[in-house]
Motif scaffolding. Sequence first.
Motif, PDB file in Angstrom:
ATOM      1  N   GLY A 134      50.453  38.252  32.274  1.00 25.27           N
ATOM      2  CA  GLY A 134      51.266  37.631  33.314  1.00 25.27           C
ATOM      3  C   GLY A 134      51.089  38.259  34.680  1.00 25.27           C
ATOM      4  N   TYR A 135      50.729  39.516  34.715  1.00 26.26           N
ATOM      5  CA  TYR A 135      50.567  40.208  35.998  1.00 26.26           C
ATOM      6  C   TYR A 135      49.354  39.714  36.788  1.00 26.26           C
ATOM      7  CZ  TYR A 135      46.956  43.094  33.811  1.00 26.26           C
ATOM      8  OH  TYR A 135      45.821  43.538  33.186  1.00 26.26           O
ATOM      9  N   LEU A 136      48.415  39.057  36.129  1.00 24.10           N
ATOM     10  CA  LEU A 136      47.220  38.572  36.831  1.00 24.10           C
ATOM     11  C   LEU A 136      47.566  37.565  37.922  1.00 24.10           C
ATOM     12  CD1 LEU A 136      44.712  38.141  33.870  1.00 24.10           C
ATOM     13  CD2 LEU A 136      44.821  40.017  35.525  1.00 24.10           C
ATOM     14  N   ARG A 137      48.636  36.798  37.743  1.00 25.51           N
ATOM     15  CA  ARG A 137      48.999  35.797  38.753  1.00 25.51           C
ATOM     16  C   ARG A 137      49.374  36.460  40.082  1.00 25.51           C
ATOM     17  NH1 ARG A 137      53.199  35.892  35.247  1.00 25.51           N
ATOM     18  NH2 ARG A 137      55.252  36.348  36.097  1.00 25.51           N
ATOM     19  N   ALA A 145      43.812  40.368  50.111  1.00 25.83           N
ATOM     20  CA  ALA A 145      43.138  41.335  49.257  1.00 25.83           C
ATOM     21  C   ALA A 145      41.841  40.741  48.702  1.00 25.83           C
ATOM     22  CB  ALA A 145      44.061  41.730  48.112  1.00 25.83           C
ATOM     23  N   PRO A 146      40.855  41.587  48.454  1.00 25.03           N
ATOM     24  CA  PRO A 146      39.601  41.114  47.840  1.00 25.03           C
ATOM     25  C   PRO A 146      39.818  40.881  46.340  1.00 25.03           C
ATOM     26  CG  PRO A 146      39.488  43.463  48.242  1.00 25.03           C
ATOM     27  CD  PRO A 146      40.798  42.998  48.806  1.00 25.03           C
ATOM     28  N   ILE A 147      40.270  39.698  45.991  1.00 25.91           N
ATOM     29  CA  ILE A 147      40.739  39.388  44.634  1.00 25.91           C
ATOM     30  C   ILE A 147      39.676  39.676  43.567  1.00 25.91           C
ATOM     31  CG2 ILE A 147      41.503  37.497  43.130  1.00 25.91           C
ATOM     32  CD1 ILE A 147      42.822  36.282  45.662  1.00 25.91           C
ATOM     33  N   GLY A 148      38.470  39.198  43.762  1.00 25.42           N
ATOM     34  CA  GLY A 148      37.421  39.403  42.763  1.00 25.42           C
ATOM     35  C   GLY A 148      37.144  40.876  42.511  1.00 25.42           C
ATOM     36  N   GLU A 149      37.075  41.653  43.582  1.00 21.12           N
ATOM     37  CA  GLU A 149      36.770  43.072  43.441  1.00 21.12           C
ATOM     38  C   GLU A 149      37.927  43.840  42.815  1.00 21.12           C
ATOM     39  OE1 GLU A 149      35.943  41.216  46.020  1.00 21.12           O
ATOM     40  OE2 GLU A 149      33.784  41.343  45.862  1.00 21.12           O
ATOM     41  N   ILE A 150      39.167  43.470  43.156  1.00 20.76           N
ATOM     42  CA  ILE A 150      40.327  44.129  42.524  1.00 20.76           C
ATOM     43  C   ILE A 150      40.302  43.858  41.025  1.00 20.76           C
ATOM     44  CG2 ILE A 150      42.848  44.133  42.273  1.00 20.76           C
ATOM     45  CD1 ILE A 150      43.020  43.326  45.188  1.00 20.76           C
ATOM     46  N   LEU A 151      40.106  42.598  40.662  1.00 23.28           N
ATOM     47  CA  LEU A 151      40.090  42.246  39.246  1.00 23.28           C
ATOM     48  C   LEU A 151      38.958  42.951  38.506  1.00 23.28           C
ATOM     49  CD1 LEU A 151      40.980  38.484  39.593  1.00 23.28           C
ATOM     50  CD2 LEU A 151      42.348  40.218  38.394  1.00 23.28           C
ATOM     51  N   ALA A 152      37.782  43.012  39.103  1.00 17.45           N
ATOM     52  CA  ALA A 152      36.653  43.689  38.459  1.00 17.45           C
ATOM     53  C   ALA A 152      36.954  45.172  38.257  1.00 17.45           C
ATOM     54  CB  ALA A 152      35.379  43.502  39.281  1.00 17.45           C
ATOM     55  N   LEU A 174      41.624  34.632  32.940  1.00 17.89           N
ATOM     56  CA  LEU A 174      41.332  34.367  34.356  1.00 17.89           C
ATOM     57  C   LEU A 174      40.671  33.004  34.541  1.00 17.89           C
ATOM     58  CD1 LEU A 174      40.148  37.888  35.508  1.00 17.89           C
ATOM     59  CD2 LEU A 174      42.122  36.624  36.391  1.00 17.89           C
ATOM     60  N   ILE A 175      39.752  32.663  33.651  1.00 17.16           N
ATOM     61  CA  ILE A 175      39.093  31.353  33.727  1.00 17.16           C
ATOM     62  C   ILE A 175      40.131  30.242  33.578  1.00 17.16           C
ATOM     63  CG2 ILE A 175      37.493  29.804  32.521  1.00 17.16           C
ATOM     64  CD1 ILE A 175      35.776  32.363  31.957  1.00 17.16           C
ATOM     65  N   THR A 176      41.058  30.424  32.658  1.00 24.08           N
ATOM     66  CA  THR A 176      42.121  29.433  32.463  1.00 24.08           C
ATOM     67  C   THR A 176      42.998  29.326  33.703  1.00 24.08           C
ATOM     68  OG1 THR A 176      42.141  29.837  30.082  1.00 24.08           O
ATOM     69  CG2 THR A 176      44.103  28.798  31.016  1.00 24.08           C
ATOM     70  N   LEU A 177      43.384  30.462  34.268  1.00 23.81           N
ATOM     71  CA  LEU A 177      44.261  30.460  35.446  1.00 23.81           C
ATOM     72  C   LEU A 177      43.584  29.836  36.669  1.00 23.81           C
ATOM     73  CD1 LEU A 177      45.870  34.001  35.103  1.00 23.81           C
ATOM     74  CD2 LEU A 177      47.048  31.808  34.839  1.00 23.81           C
ATOM     75  N   LEU A 178      42.270  29.990  36.767  1.00 22.57           N
ATOM     76  CA  LEU A 178      41.534  29.525  37.948  1.00 22.57           C
ATOM     77  C   LEU A 178      40.774  28.223  37.711  1.00 22.57           C
ATOM     78  CD1 LEU A 178      40.155  32.969  39.167  1.00 22.57           C
ATOM     79  CD2 LEU A 178      41.902  31.563  40.286  1.00 22.57           C
ATOM     80  N   ARG A 179      41.041  27.524  36.642  1.00 23.53           N
ATOM     81  CA  ARG A 179      40.265  26.322  36.311  1.00 23.53           C
ATOM     82  C   ARG A 179      40.344  25.246  37.389  1.00 23.53           C
ATOM     83  NH1 ARG A 179      44.568  26.397  32.665  1.00 23.53           N
ATOM     84  NH2 ARG A 179      46.078  24.759  33.029  1.00 23.53           N
ATOM     85  N   ASP A 180      41.405  25.244  38.191  1.00 24.04           N
ATOM     86  CA  ASP A 180      41.540  24.240  39.254  1.00 24.04           C
ATOM     87  C   ASP A 180      41.182  24.784  40.638  1.00 24.04           C
ATOM     88  OD1 ASP A 180      42.383  22.302  37.440  1.00 24.04           O
ATOM     89  OD2 ASP A 180      44.476  22.948  37.588  1.00 24.04           O
ATOM     90  N   SER A 187      34.033  33.329  42.777  1.00 23.40           N
ATOM     91  CA  SER A 187      34.109  34.653  43.396  1.00 23.40           C
ATOM     92  C   SER A 187      34.509  35.709  42.362  1.00 23.40           C
ATOM     93  CB  SER A 187      35.117  34.629  44.548  1.00 23.40           C
ATOM     94  OG  SER A 187      35.345  35.919  45.029  1.00 23.40           O
ATOM     95  N   VAL A 188      35.525  35.395  41.564  1.00 23.24           N
ATOM     96  CA  VAL A 188      36.001  36.327  40.542  1.00 23.24           C
ATOM     97  C   VAL A 188      34.925  36.553  39.479  1.00 23.24           C
ATOM     98  CG1 VAL A 188      37.669  36.594  38.649  1.00 23.24           C
ATOM     99  CG2 VAL A 188      38.459  35.911  40.927  1.00 23.24           C
ATOM    100  N   LEU A 189      34.309  35.475  38.994  1.00 23.97           N
ATOM    101  CA  LEU A 189      33.269  35.621  37.971  1.00 23.97           C
ATOM    102  C   LEU A 189      32.054  36.377  38.506  1.00 23.97           C
ATOM    103  CD1 LEU A 189      33.393  32.175  36.123  1.00 23.97           C
ATOM    104  CD2 LEU A 189      34.313  34.388  35.367  1.00 23.97           C
ATOM    105  N   GLY A 190      31.747  36.185  39.779  1.00 31.59           N
ATOM    106  CA  GLY A 190      30.646  36.939  40.393  1.00 31.59           C
ATOM    107  C   GLY A 190      30.924  38.435  40.378  1.00 31.59           C
ATOM    108  N   ALA A 191      32.152  38.810  40.716  1.00 29.49           N
ATOM    109  CA  ALA A 191      32.531  40.238  40.703  1.00 29.49           C
ATOM    110  C   ALA A 191      32.579  40.762  39.277  1.00 29.49           C
ATOM    111  CB  ALA A 191      33.871  40.427  41.397  1.00 29.49           C
ATOM    112  N   LEU A 192      33.129  39.975  38.363  1.00 27.59           N
ATOM    113  CA  LEU A 192      33.215  40.412  36.961  1.00 27.59           C
ATOM    114  C   LEU A 192      31.834  40.546  36.343  1.00 27.59           C
ATOM    115  CD1 LEU A 192      36.256  38.362  35.618  1.00 27.59           C
ATOM    116  CD2 LEU A 192      36.167  40.804  36.138  1.00 27.59           C
ATOM    117  N   GLY A 193      30.872  39.741  36.810  1.00 27.51           N
ATOM    118  CA  GLY A 193      29.507  39.830  36.310  1.00 27.51           C
ATOM    119  C   GLY A 193      28.884  41.192  36.532  1.00 27.51           C
ATOM    120  N   GLU A 194      29.387  41.926  37.504  1.00 25.06           N
ATOM    121  CA  GLU A 194      28.864  43.272  37.790  1.00 25.06           C
ATOM    122  C   GLU A 194      29.305  44.310  36.746  1.00 25.06           C
ATOM    123  OE1 GLU A 194      26.822  44.168  40.378  1.00 25.06           O
ATOM    124  OE2 GLU A 194      26.709  42.051  40.923  1.00 25.06           O
ATOM    125  N   ILE A 195      30.415  44.023  36.047  1.00 20.41           N
ATOM    126  CA  ILE A 195      30.951  45.027  35.114  1.00 20.41           C
ATOM    127  C   ILE A 195      30.885  44.609  33.656  1.00 20.41           C
ATOM    128  CG2 ILE A 195      32.514  46.008  36.818  1.00 20.41           C
ATOM    129  CD1 ILE A 195      34.680  44.436  34.870  1.00 20.41           C
TER     130      ILE A 195
END
Length: 196
Positions: A134-137, A145-152, A174-180, A187-195
């Motif tokens: 729930g905290y991801l929202r 804030a740089p959302i993708g980098e924080i999440l990664a 995250l994919i479910t929350l950002l589907r729309d 952006s988030v998936l690009g940052a997550l792809g690094e880790i």
Amino acid sequence: MPSPIEIGRLLRAGTTGFIAGCSVTQFEAPAFGALVRAPLGNGYQVYGLIYDIHIDDDGLVRQLVTAENVSAEVMKDNRERRIVPVEMSVLSVGYEQDGRIFHLLPPRPPLSLDVIYLCDDTELKRFTSAGRFGYLRHILRAKDAPIGEILAAHIQMAGKANDETWKETATQELITLLRDDYPTLMSVLGALGEIL
């Protein structure tokens, strides 16, 4: 249990986040994306993620930057005895009340000069496993804030504290929350792809 790592004291706060300050000598512990907590007593504490760390200048630093041949001793003195604090911006992501963790905004923020602690792996696992992400929202709503980098950064740290499937489950959430919201999702998936 190891003693908690104090990383600073509160400078200013609101319901959605707070700013903590520390001296340069305390600056080794905090990191971008780290989970921190501010215990306020009576079984209540606020949790947050560090989303920005910055060091403001002062008059002496401005002079030293333009000076030639600044000695190592002067540099060391300025860094170790610096009066201007390192400031950490923290996004509120939940709170604990009477032993129960909520992934909601806290009912009240910490107060000036409250101590801020870095959460260890045990605390990180306890916070991230409470509820269903729930905290991801709160992170996804952060405007400046740089959302993708924080999440990664957060998922990388929390993944070490949790079991092997935790990263995958968090990414699926995250994919479910950002589907729309395709641009933010990419952006988030690009940052997550690094880790991952």
